[in-house]
Design an enzyme around this catalytic site. Sequence first.
Site, PDB file in Angstrom:
ATOM      1  N   HIS A 109       3.176  -0.354  -2.164  1.00 42.66           N
ATOM      2  CA  HIS A 109       2.173  -1.368  -1.843  1.00 42.66           C
ATOM      3  C   HIS A 109       0.825  -0.746  -1.487  1.00 42.66           C
ATOM      4  O   HIS A 109      -0.194  -1.431  -1.493  1.00 42.66           O
ATOM      5  CB  HIS A 109       2.672  -2.300  -0.731  1.00 42.66           C
ATOM      6  CG  HIS A 109       2.677  -1.726   0.644  1.00 42.66           C
ATOM      7  ND1 HIS A 109       3.824  -1.263   1.253  1.00 42.66           N
ATOM      8  CD2 HIS A 109       1.700  -1.556   1.564  1.00 42.66           C
ATOM      9  CE1 HIS A 109       3.545  -0.839   2.466  1.00 42.66           C
ATOM     10  NE2 HIS A 109       2.254  -1.007   2.683  1.00 42.66           N
ATOM     11  N   ASP A 136       9.724   0.390  -2.554  1.00 45.00           N
ATOM     12  CA  ASP A 136       8.350   0.462  -2.048  1.00 45.00           C
ATOM     13  C   ASP A 136       7.857   1.903  -1.971  1.00 45.00           C
ATOM     14  O   ASP A 136       7.266   2.328  -0.976  1.00 45.00           O
ATOM     15  CB  ASP A 136       8.225  -0.228  -0.687  1.00 45.00           C
ATOM     16  CG  ASP A 136       6.769  -0.520  -0.324  1.00 45.00           C
ATOM     17  OD1 ASP A 136       5.889  -0.339  -1.184  1.00 45.00           O
ATOM     18  OD2 ASP A 136       6.511  -0.918   0.835  1.00 45.00           O
ATOM     19  N   SER A 155       0.817   2.891   6.514  1.00 46.74           N
ATOM     20  CA  SER A 155       1.786   2.869   5.421  1.00 46.74           C
ATOM     21  C   SER A 155       1.659   4.108   4.545  1.00 46.74           C
ATOM     22  O   SER A 155       0.561   4.506   4.148  1.00 46.74           O
ATOM     23  CB  SER A 155       1.581   1.630   4.550  1.00 46.74           C
ATOM     24  OG  SER A 155       2.146   0.500   5.138  1.00 46.74           O
TER      25      SER A 155
END
Length: 360
Positions: free
Chosen positions: A97, A128, A210
């Site tokens: 993402h 992911d 992230s």
Amino acid sequence: MGLTERGRRAWIATAMAVVIGGGGVAIGAAAFGSSATGPAPAAAATSAPPPASAPALASYADVVRQVLPSVVLIRTPNGLGSGVVLDGQGNIVTNAHVAADAAEFEVQVVGQAEPRPAKLVGTYRPDDLAVIRADDPAGLTPAQFGDSSKARAGDVVLAVGNPLGLSGSVTEGIISATGRAVTEPGAAGSPGVTLPDSIQTSAPINPGNSGGALVNTSGEVIGIPTLAAASPQSGAQAQGIGFAIPANLARDIAKQLIASGHVTNSHRAAIGAQVATVAGADGAPAGVGIVAVTPGGPADRAVIRSGDVIRSFGRTPTPDMESLTEALAGARPGQTVTLTIARDDQTLRIGVRLGELPGG
């Protein structure tokens, strides 16, 4: 969480509430006698040894100095994120993402003023994960990875990344639990996925973290911070509940992406069918309907057919696709499970030997 997303968070299927000071705390209620002029208690006449000093908090400065050169800031046309240097060839693992649909990136190392260009190597959205490669690997320091299977609840960990674009930030916490199956919410250009075997941590994970590093006190990367929990009612971020992808999985998927640009061994169970949530008469989710069966796949071999509705996976009820996905995330390819299926007016219990989710 990538900085491009306003609150990329895990939705926890339980209500969360925080009460501060609701019960109050009584401190020193009997510390002073009711009379200031009375004789001192006998115990006070004898000098007691001083209490042992609390141990000083350990400094993690050496760990941070070791790890920071291996965690980079990633810029995309849509925002910011973090990444971890895998090797001397300039390969960097991050979240899918964070990469989103970009093909070109800029990466920047803490302490280096100039960013360097990078290109996409491959993406695997079911976990992911993505890999990008810096055009110039000079000066990039590969991270030291640890064995994430040895992570235990209570271990101290540090989250290293670039929250809100603050390069080289470090937060501290513990491992709260391991083996969590967590479902990410969908977002524009990034469908929601279920992450199996996630590491839960109390180390704060904020937008921009992230793809960074969750490290132990030996400076080993044991996870890739990915998202924080949020209340399903308010959507507000729940403090102290974040999740990371285990390093063992991240390295395995990354190596496959580097080798061929796609994943050939997902390690994830599948039933071999297209499914959709079925609504009951009251409009509430009532099961997972079989839309189509993959010829020769596990469902096909078990004589499951289009129109069947899966009501449970083993002992786990499956009122919707999310619950089935989470159940599959906790299973293994080759494992045999019993599905409870509604077919016309019948309730059937059918054993299915699970296959493997195709790579990509």
